[in-house]
Design a protein around this motif. Sequence first.
Motif, PDB file in Angstrom:
ATOM      1  N   PHE A 134       0.827  -1.204   0.000  1.00 25.74           N
ATOM      2  CA  PHE A 134       0.000   0.000   0.000  1.00 25.74           C
ATOM      3  C   PHE A 134       0.865   1.259   0.000  1.00 25.74           C
ATOM      4  O   PHE A 134       0.613   2.199  -0.761  1.00 25.74           O
ATOM      5  N   ILE A 135       1.883   1.278   0.861  1.00 25.94           N
ATOM      6  CA  ILE A 135       2.786   2.433   0.890  1.00 25.94           C
ATOM      7  C   ILE A 135       3.467   2.609  -0.459  1.00 25.94           C
ATOM      8  O   ILE A 135       3.674   3.720  -0.943  1.00 25.94           O
ATOM      9  N   GLY A 136       3.809   1.486  -1.101  1.00 26.79           N
ATOM     10  CA  GLY A 136       4.416   1.553  -2.430  1.00 26.79           C
ATOM     11  C   GLY A 136       3.479   2.191  -3.449  1.00 26.79           C
ATOM     12  O   GLY A 136       3.908   2.992  -4.284  1.00 26.79           O
ATOM     13  N   LEU A 137       2.196   1.836  -3.370  1.00 30.42           N
ATOM     14  CA  LEU A 137       1.211   2.437  -4.281  1.00 30.42           C
ATOM     15  C   LEU A 137       1.101   3.942  -4.053  1.00 30.42           C
ATOM     16  O   LEU A 137       1.039   4.725  -5.006  1.00 30.42           O
ATOM     17  N   VAL A 138       1.095   4.341  -2.773  1.00 29.49           N
ATOM     18  CA  VAL A 138       0.997   5.767  -2.470  1.00 29.49           C
ATOM     19  C   VAL A 138       2.230   6.505  -2.961  1.00 29.49           C
ATOM     20  O   VAL A 138       2.131   7.580  -3.580  1.00 29.49           O
ATOM     21  N   LYS A 139       3.407   5.946  -2.703  1.00 23.93           N
ATOM     22  CA  LYS A 139       4.648   6.586  -3.142  1.00 23.93           C
ATOM     23  C   LYS A 139       4.706   6.692  -4.663  1.00 23.93           C
ATOM     24  O   LYS A 139       5.323   7.613  -5.200  1.00 23.93           O
ATOM     25  N   MET A 140       4.046   5.751  -5.355  1.00 18.43           N
ATOM     26  CA  MET A 140       4.055   5.760  -6.818  1.00 18.43           C
ATOM     27  C   MET A 140       3.384   7.014  -7.367  1.00 18.43           C
ATOM     28  O   MET A 140       3.797   7.552  -8.400  1.00 18.43           O
ATOM     29  N   VAL A 141       2.358   7.514  -6.668  1.00 20.95           N
ATOM     30  CA  VAL A 141       1.630   8.679  -7.186  1.00 20.95           C
ATOM     31  C   VAL A 141       2.102   9.996  -6.580  1.00 20.95           C
ATOM     32  O   VAL A 141       1.777  11.061  -7.101  1.00 20.95           O
ATOM     33  N   ILE A 142       2.867   9.932  -5.487  1.00 20.41           N
ATOM     34  CA  ILE A 142       3.254  11.164  -4.806  1.00 20.41           C
ATOM     35  C   ILE A 142       4.154  12.029  -5.683  1.00 20.41           C
ATOM     36  O   ILE A 142       3.949  13.248  -5.793  1.00 20.41           O
ATOM     37  N   GLY A 143       5.151  11.432  -6.320  1.00 14.84           N
ATOM     38  CA  GLY A 143       6.066  12.200  -7.159  1.00 14.84           C
ATOM     39  C   GLY A 143       5.352  12.968  -8.265  1.00 14.84           C
ATOM     40  O   GLY A 143       5.496  14.192  -8.382  1.00 14.84           O
ATOM     41  N   THR A 193       8.021   5.178   7.075  1.00 18.19           N
ATOM     42  CA  THR A 193       8.346   4.493   8.308  1.00 18.19           C
ATOM     43  C   THR A 193       9.819   4.091   8.337  1.00 18.19           C
ATOM     44  O   THR A 193      10.346   3.530   7.394  1.00 18.19           O
ATOM     45  N   GLY A 194      10.485   4.340   9.465  1.00 25.00           N
ATOM     46  CA  GLY A 194      11.866   3.915   9.653  1.00 25.00           C
ATOM     47  C   GLY A 194      12.898   4.966   9.326  1.00 25.00           C
ATOM     48  O   GLY A 194      14.035   4.877   9.802  1.00 25.00           O
ATOM     49  N   ALA A 195      12.546   5.963   8.508  1.00 26.11           N
ATOM     50  CA  ALA A 195      13.523   6.970   8.118  1.00 26.11           C
ATOM     51  C   ALA A 195      13.980   7.799   9.310  1.00 26.11           C
ATOM     52  O   ALA A 195      15.136   8.212   9.392  1.00 26.11           O
ATOM     53  N   PHE A 199      -7.599   0.887  -1.123  1.00 28.22           N
ATOM     54  CA  PHE A 199      -6.862  -0.236  -0.556  1.00 28.22           C
ATOM     55  C   PHE A 199      -6.260   0.093   0.812  1.00 28.22           C
ATOM     56  O   PHE A 199      -5.520  -0.718   1.375  1.00 28.22           O
ATOM     57  N   ALA A 200      -6.573   1.279   1.341  1.00 32.20           N
ATOM     58  CA  ALA A 200      -6.017   1.683   2.630  1.00 32.20           C
ATOM     59  C   ALA A 200      -6.311   0.692   3.749  1.00 32.20           C
ATOM     60  O   ALA A 200      -5.423   0.382   4.552  1.00 32.20           O
ATOM     61  N   PRO A 201      -7.530   0.148   3.875  1.00 33.11           N
ATOM     62  CA  PRO A 201      -7.769  -0.824   4.951  1.00 33.11           C
ATOM     63  C   PRO A 201      -6.835  -2.031   4.908  1.00 33.11           C
ATOM     64  O   PRO A 201      -6.405  -2.519   5.955  1.00 33.11           O
ATOM     65  N   LEU A 202      -6.509  -2.502   3.704  1.00 32.49           N
ATOM     66  CA  LEU A 202      -5.568  -3.624   3.602  1.00 32.49           C
ATOM     67  C   LEU A 202      -4.184  -3.218   4.104  1.00 32.49           C
ATOM     68  O   LEU A 202      -3.509  -3.989   4.795  1.00 32.49           O
ATOM     69  N   GLY A 203      -3.761  -1.999   3.748  1.00 31.57           N
ATOM     70  CA  GLY A 203      -2.476  -1.519   4.233  1.00 31.57           C
ATOM     71  C   GLY A 203      -2.446  -1.385   5.738  1.00 31.57           C
ATOM     72  O   GLY A 203      -1.455  -1.729   6.390  1.00 31.57           O
ATOM     73  N   VAL A 204      -3.537  -0.893   6.309  1.00 29.69           N
ATOM     74  CA  VAL A 204      -3.626  -0.746   7.764  1.00 29.69           C
ATOM     75  C   VAL A 204      -3.615  -2.109   8.436  1.00 29.69           C
ATOM     76  O   VAL A 204      -2.936  -2.311   9.458  1.00 29.69           O
ATOM     77  N   PHE A 205      -4.346  -3.061   7.885  1.00 27.99           N
ATOM     78  CA  PHE A 205      -4.348  -4.432   8.431  1.00 27.99           C
ATOM     79  C   PHE A 205      -2.934  -4.991   8.493  1.00 27.99           C
ATOM     80  O   PHE A 205      -2.500  -5.546   9.505  1.00 27.99           O
ATOM     81  N   GLY A 206      -2.189  -4.822   7.402  1.00 26.93           N
ATOM     82  CA  GLY A 206      -0.820  -5.332   7.368  1.00 26.93           C
ATOM     83  C   GLY A 206       0.093  -4.627   8.340  1.00 26.93           C
ATOM     84  O   GLY A 206       0.929  -5.259   9.004  1.00 26.93           O
TER      85      GLY A 206
END
Length: 436
Positions: A57-66, A362-364, A210-217
């Motif tokens: 999910f984070i990958g999908l979000v990062k894909m559109v942020i740029g 996360t983690g940075a 797909f945010a709920p799936l990302g939150v679940f994970g």
Amino acid sequence: MSLTSHASAATTNVPRTRRPLWRHPNLLILIAAACGALVGWLDPKTGADSRVLADAFIGLVKMVIGPIIFLFISTGIAQVGDLRKVGRIGLKALIYFEVMTAMALCLGFVVGDVLRPGAGVAPPSGGLSGELAKYAAAPLTSSFGSVFFKIIPENFVGPFLHGDMLQILFIAVVFGIALVVSGEKGRPVTQALENLTTVFFKFTSIVMTFAPLGVFGAIGFTVGKFGLVTLIALGKLVLTAYFSMVLFVVIAFAIVCKLAGIRLLPILRYVRGELLLALATSSSESALPSLAVKLEQLGVGRAVVGLVLPTSYSFNLTGVALTMPLSVLFIEQVYGLHLSWTQQATIFGVMLLTSKGAAGVTGAAFVTLAGTVAATGLLPLQGLVLLLAVDRFMSEARAVINVIGNVIATIVVGKWEGEFDEATSLRVLAADKALR
């Protein structure tokens, strides 16, 4: 026509109806979080393995942020058409960021010195783990020059491939300036980018389903990997971090909003969905696309949103600035050391620079913290082992505070520039309250 105009027209023409409760995204996120916690508790291995959903999910979000940052900033500058105004917005934003960062660092040092979260905690045994050594060896920003030279990309495409927000920001600003100086010849390009912006925001709305799936994970991984024992053992540090963040909201942010003539609670209520998403995913970056839309709908000018909001994700990380002093003082107290005021002032100066290098993922922040501790040479690196164990829990609150700080910064700079429509803001906030 801007996104705000489209949104306003839609608001006027479409009757306001309450969405069925079971379809409300905030409720779905809460259910997903509860299910993830349950799975992580009952089956830790499955819970830990569910991290792939969060990463996807984070990958999908990062894909559109740029692309969104590029489109939002370049078209915003083109709409303004006044390069002096663009420079003025940027300068005011940077001054605001630095003041708020300094305030957050000061509060972190004060709370850490008073509450002493590391007192009574046993030092970890053994040397650095391989993962920890990797963090400690991460490159560290050492000067303002290195921060700004890092902004300049080697090519046009690279920053979009690697997700380097600062370099994308640089490209977008230069491209927006080029659109302005191109005059009439640049207008067809600007219009095309406007249309592309609308498409990308539709794309983003699909991703956010797909945010709920990302939150679940994310929650499943946290509970499955770390459990509740670690949180209880180091609970004082986590609670101290949460306390300092709440204190910063009710004091610093409240004062800023009061001085700016805006109300904090309605704004927090307006972006509650983004705050919940940041909390659940431990990533403030996941909320950026929808925040951009919401802030423009709230009445903040496109140029201000486009320039201030993305920039604040690198230069206005108040959540990171709050927890870095707490973490350093935690290590000091665990080992029974004593940092003088001079040494703390030195670390403060280093953190003014290093806190700018933490990305919104996360983690940075832990990478930045480890690099800071290694650079100062005043504390044992082994103390980072304890922090690594609970960093996930603190990162959730860090992400929320980062989002709040970025929202307020955008609105405040908008007010300073006269790019904030009070009537639109009151109407949108009132409608939002009515739909709760």
